[in-house]
Design an enzyme around this catalytic site. Structure first.
Site, PDB file in Angstrom:
ATOM      1  N   CYS A   2       0.870  -1.175   0.000  1.00 20.40           N
ATOM      2  CA  CYS A   2       0.000   0.000   0.000  1.00 20.40           C
ATOM      3  C   CYS A   2       0.900   1.216   0.000  1.00 20.40           C
ATOM      4  O   CYS A   2       1.546   1.520   0.998  1.00 20.40           O
ATOM      5  CB  CYS A   2      -0.914  -0.001   1.224  1.00 20.40           C
ATOM      6  SG  CYS A   2      -1.924   1.503   1.369  1.00 20.40           S
ATOM      7  N   GLU A 114      -3.546   0.937  -6.760  1.00 13.93           N
ATOM      8  CA  GLU A 114      -2.506  -0.004  -7.140  1.00 13.93           C
ATOM      9  C   GLU A 114      -2.367   0.045  -8.648  1.00 13.93           C
ATOM     10  O   GLU A 114      -3.343   0.301  -9.368  1.00 13.93           O
ATOM     11  CB  GLU A 114      -2.857  -1.419  -6.660  1.00 13.93           C
ATOM     12  CG  GLU A 114      -1.679  -2.366  -6.618  1.00 13.93           C
ATOM     13  CD  GLU A 114      -0.559  -1.874  -5.707  1.00 13.93           C
ATOM     14  OE1 GLU A 114       0.425  -1.320  -6.249  1.00 13.93           O
ATOM     15  OE2 GLU A 114      -0.675  -2.041  -4.488  1.00 13.93           O
TER      16      GLU A 114
END
Length: 271
Positions: A2, A114
């Protein structure tokens, strides 16, 4: 992993969702649709109030810096590399072991970003020009629109170069715990692109469902085996993902338009 997420909910909203008892309105952060490492972020934690006669933990909404600095570090230079802690090893790594046992928090988010590189676009040529491999960003979020509660840990670091009364003498920093990404189908998969979170990236932030919030935040829980049970992945099918503009790739870009869903991944550019 993350490395970028969105956090647009206000402090008052988060306080209501998580049952926060103590927060300072003057410390509220502006909505941020492109949260990057070393930025200040809002976290939820249970901790006794400073100088309070009652030692019981109080649920608080606090501002911390994203990128954990271990208490024993000589300087904070490595904070940007400590934004994530792996769920498989967080209990044993020197930088994370103590915070995992004693200082756990929840990092609220709308969702996280992402990037995916198309398999058929490594270095293709179009009319004699090379085509840059497309890194398409996706936004991943709870399918029901609820707060994405990311499991986190936090730590305090003392800057010994400053006097005790200096406002920057103490740093409060945090990391987001990551786990293996879900391999099952998404709640709502995009028409074109990945069908599961694992197709986007092998890692994802560990999502805590509401039934785990109290146990995770409870500082009285210090048994490593008991705490590791809380690191189990949530039920599948809770998340959705969709492509967003590559504008999010530039940390200087920030605004709600970064979350706009694209009908399909963007086309690669030529250089």
């Amino acid at each position: 992993m993350c490395g970028r997420y969105a956090a647009s909910r206000g402090a008052e909203d988060l306080a209501q969702v998580f049952g926060v008892e103590k927060w300072e309105p003057e410390e509220a952060l502006a909505p941020d649709w492109n949260v990057a490492p070393t930025k200040e972020v809002l976290v939820v934690l249970d901790r006794p109030l400073k100088d309070a006669p009652d030692p019981r933990p109080v649920r608080q909404l606090r501002v911390l810096k994203w990128g954990l600095v271990p208490s024993w570090a000589k300087d904070p230079a490595g904070a940007a590399r400590m934004i994530n802690a792996r769920s498989e090893t967080v209990h044993e790594k020197p930088s994370f072991r103590r915070p995992f046992a004693q200082r756990r928090c929840i990092v609220p988010a709308d969702g996280y970003y992402e990037w995916v590189t198309a398999h058929d676009e490594r270095q293709l040529e179009v009319e004699g020009k090379k085509k840059r491999a497309r890194k398409q960003p996706y936004f991943v979020l709870p399918a029901d629109g609820s707060v994405f509660a990311m499991a986190g840990i936090y730590e305090f670091w003392r800057d010994r170069t400053l006097p005790d009364d200096h406002p920057l003498a103490w740093w409060a920093t945090c990391s987001v715990i990551t786990a293996e990404a879900e391999t099952g189908p998404l709640a709502a998969a995009p028409q074109e692109g990945p069908a599961s979170l694992a197709d986007i990236h092998p890692r994802m932030p560990l999502m805590l469902t509401p039934d785990r919030w109290d146990a995770w935040l409870d500082p009285a829980r210090t048994d490593p085996d008991e705490l590791r049970d809380l690191l189990a992945p949530p039920p599948g099918g809770l998340m959705r993902a969709y492509p967003v503009s590559t504008a999010v790739s530039n940390v200087r870009n920030n605004g709600p338009e970064l979350l706009d869903e694209l009908a399909a991944p963007e086309e690669a550019t030529l250089f």
